[in-house]
Scaffold this active site. Structure first.
Site, short mmCIF file in Angstrom:
data_model
loop_
_atom_site.label_atom_id
_atom_site.label_comp_id
_atom_site.label_asym_id
_atom_site.label_seq_id
_atom_site.Cartn_x
_atom_site.Cartn_y
_atom_site.Cartn_z
N CYS A 19 11.89 7.78 35.53
CA CYS A 19 10.44 7.70 35.30
C CYS A 19 9.68 8.10 36.57
O CYS A 19 9.68 9.27 36.91
CB CYS A 19 10.08 6.32 34.77
N HIS A 61 13.56 5.75 30.18
CA HIS A 61 14.28 4.65 30.83
C HIS A 61 15.64 4.43 30.16
O HIS A 61 15.74 3.64 29.21
CB HIS A 61 13.48 3.35 30.73
N GLU A 69 18.11 2.82 31.26
CA GLU A 69 18.65 1.50 31.57
C GLU A 69 18.45 0.47 30.45
O GLU A 69 19.26 -0.45 30.28
CB GLU A 69 18.07 0.97 32.89
N1 GLN Z 1 3.54 5.46 37.05
C1 GLN Z 1 4.21 6.46 36.29
C2 GLN Z 1 3.47 6.78 34.99
O1 GLN Z 1 2.71 6.01 34.48
C3 GLN Z 1 5.65 6.10 36.05
C4 GLN Z 1 5.84 4.86 35.24
C5 GLN Z 1 7.24 4.30 35.31
O2 GLN Z 1 7.98 4.58 36.26
N2 GLN Z 1 7.60 3.45 34.38
O3 GLN Z 1 3.67 7.83 34.44
#
Ligand code: GLN
Length: 547
Positions: A387, A513, A515
């Site tokens: 992310c 994600h 995970e």
């Molecule tokens: N801050 C970033 C976004 O909103 C990544 C979010 C995250 O890592 N879950 O796109």
């Protein structure tokens, strides 16, 4: 299949102190019941007023876990999925905020027909309904409901009252209460003490609930005498006093609970057959591999909430699953991104075999993350960016390789001349912070010949998201020509889900994600592949230095 009204309910309450591990006990019992063939699920009721934990800082309650249906939930749901390998959903996590929100919405619509809306019966009815949604779905034989907080807390009262009413309505053998408590050891007296447990059971009793089973957290073995004493003073049978001693890994807990007979006594109380033994072969095989690694690797987890290991719970657990799959001990070394500068990076990262740059929000610590990506990319160290970690990989590549020195995400710098990560048009007008991100499961299609396609063994997958900002497709061609390939795309929107660098031994950034979907029964392919690459690269380097 048993019919809907035959669903049995188990309520797990906590006494004496918080952090006793109700989630792990609930997940362990669920595992044992599932291993006997019962379709089991777990639900968590959280007594705070936030509508969901999505707006909470990870320092408050640890990681925010995300389900397929896009619910932002308590991290205990992660344990439920990791133990049971069964997906959870919005219905599995309910907060006081959500209960009130829904009652107030009904009140505004006039659904209470002019009545005064009160905690009893309106809030308690809403809680009872939420508890029974899973049971009434017909998908489960047993629903375990974990009540957050500690009995006696003001904010838990409506939940405890709802459970009291529900137990009465369900009738004998259809609902039971397991009370998790602490039996502390006083070193000055050299004794385990039962009084705190007696008091918390009494508090529960004052609310009209009798505990059926006591699970006693302890650092020392509880003798038969003490079990008898607890049974007598807390009004439970001696077989229903279950010791839960500190374990070296949470994955030992189901087996420890089985030894103590938690599943047997639970089934007896629910009047369900308990003659079959749970089938835990796969679980035991996992534990054997986890505890007997053949090698070891050190992976740096670069993040900004590293002081609290629970902030990256699912990542930590996914490494345990992937380590067992590869029969390797994965030491996860947490490194604070705020402390990583171009000057000290060599010193701080030189002992790592692999680097993971973690998810996150906001500006703090991001330059450290960019530095970590650069170090991994230039030194051929296997890299996984998740992310925000993937977004930092894109920014680093734009700055160093494309020479776009000021490239950034518009989350960090609204005025950047090169917004390589930016907001989608439809997100730009959003002012509400809760539940307005790209959340939950989205499709992704991998390019032929890509590393990710090989790692997943498939071209089309679904992964969970929790973010607002996206790879800016205006820069895609330029990036691909220079060697950073967008190897996974959302088939409908064309949004970039995965980037990789084919000329690097193993360099993958994912917008989603992975995970969240790793479980004991099904370790996540991306983590398994990453750990494998880290091990291979380490062995290669060892061989090279020996030659
Ligand atoms: N801050 C970033 C976004 O909103 C990544 C979010 C995250 O890592 N879950 O796109």
């Amino acid at each position: 299949m048993i019919n809907m009204s035959d669903t049995k309910y188990i309520f797990v309450t906590g006494g004496v102190t918080s952090s006793l591990g109700k989630g792990i006990i609930a997940a362990s019992l669920a595992k044992l019941l599932q291993a006997r063939g019962y379709r089991t699920t777990i639900q968590k009721l959280d007594p705070y007023i936030n509508v969901d934990p999505g707006t909470l800082n990870p320092y408050e309650h640890g990681e925010c876990y995300v389900t397929d249906d896009g619910a932002e939930t308590d991290l205990d749901l992660g344990h439920y999925e990791r133990f049971l390998n069964v997906r959870t959903s919005q219905a599995n996590n309910v907060t006081t905020g959500r209960i009130y929100q829904s009652v107030i919405e009904k009140e505004r619509k006039g659904e209470f027909l002019g009545k005064t809306v009160q905690v009893v019966p309106h809030i308690t009815n809403e809680i009872k309904e939420r508890i029974q949604i899973l049971g009434n779905s017909g998908d489960y034989d047993i629903v375990i409901t974990e009540i957050g907080g500690t009995v006696g807390d003001i904010e838990s009262l409506p939940y405890i009252e709802a459970v009291r009413q529900l137990l009465w309505e369900l009738g004998e053998h259809n609902g039971i209460v397991i009370h998790l408590t602490l039996v502390p050891f006083l070193s000055a007296a050299g004794e385990l003490k039962t009084k705190p447990t007696q008091h918390s059971v009494k508090t529960l009793m004052e609310s009209g609930i009798k505990a059926d089973i006591l699970v006693c957290r302890t650092e020392h073995n509880i003798s038969e005498d003490i079990k008898e004493k607890l049974a007598l003073f807390c009004n439970v049978r001696k077989e229903a006093v279950i010791q839960s001693i500190d374990a070296s890994t949470i994955y030992d807990v189901p087996l420890l609970m089985q030894e103590e007979g938690l599943d047997t006594v639970t089934l007896e109380k629910l009047a369900l057959p308990n003659d079959t033994e749970p089938n835990l072969d796969q679980w035991k095989e996992f534990l054997k591999r986890h505890k007997n690694p053949k090698d070891k690797v050190v992976i740096g987890l670069i993040g900004k909430y590293v002081e609290l290991p629970d902030s990256y719970k699912s990542i930590q657990e996914a490494f345990i699953h992937a380590g067992a799959a590869n029969e390797v001990d994965v030491e996860v070394k947490s490194i604070h991104s705020e402390h990583l500068t171009a000057k000290n990076i060599d010193k701080k990262l030189k002992d790592l075999d692999g680097i993971l740059v973690a998810p996150g929000f906001g500006e703090r610590g991001i330059e450290g993350k960019v530095n970590a990506v650069k170090y991994a990319r230039e030194n051929n160290i296997p890299f996984l960016g998740i992310c925000l970690g993937m977004q930092m990989a894109v920014i680093e590549f734009a700055r160093t390789v494309l020479g776009l020195e000021k490239a950034n995400s518009t989350e960090m710098d609204k005025e950047t001349p090169d917004p390589v990560i930016s907001l989608m048009e439809e997100q730009k007008s959003i002012t509400d912070m809760g539940g307005t991100m790209r959340l939950g499961s989205w499709d992704c299609h991998f390019k032929d010949g890509s590393l990710v396609k090989e790692v997943y063994g498939s071209s089309d997958i679904e992964e969970r998201h929790r973010h607002r900002y996206e790879f800016n497709n205006k820069y895609k061609e330029q990036m691909e020509e220079a060697g950073l390939v967008a190897s996974g795309l959302n088939p409908k929107t064309g949004l970039v889900e995965v980037v990789e660098i084919p000329s690097h031994p193993w360099f993958v950034g994912v917008q989603y994600h992975p995970e969240y979907k790793s479980t004991v029964a099904s370790p996540h392919p991306l983590f398994v592949g990453f750990v494998k690459a880290v091990l291979t690269q380490k062995q290669k380097q060892n061989n090279a230095s020996l030659a």
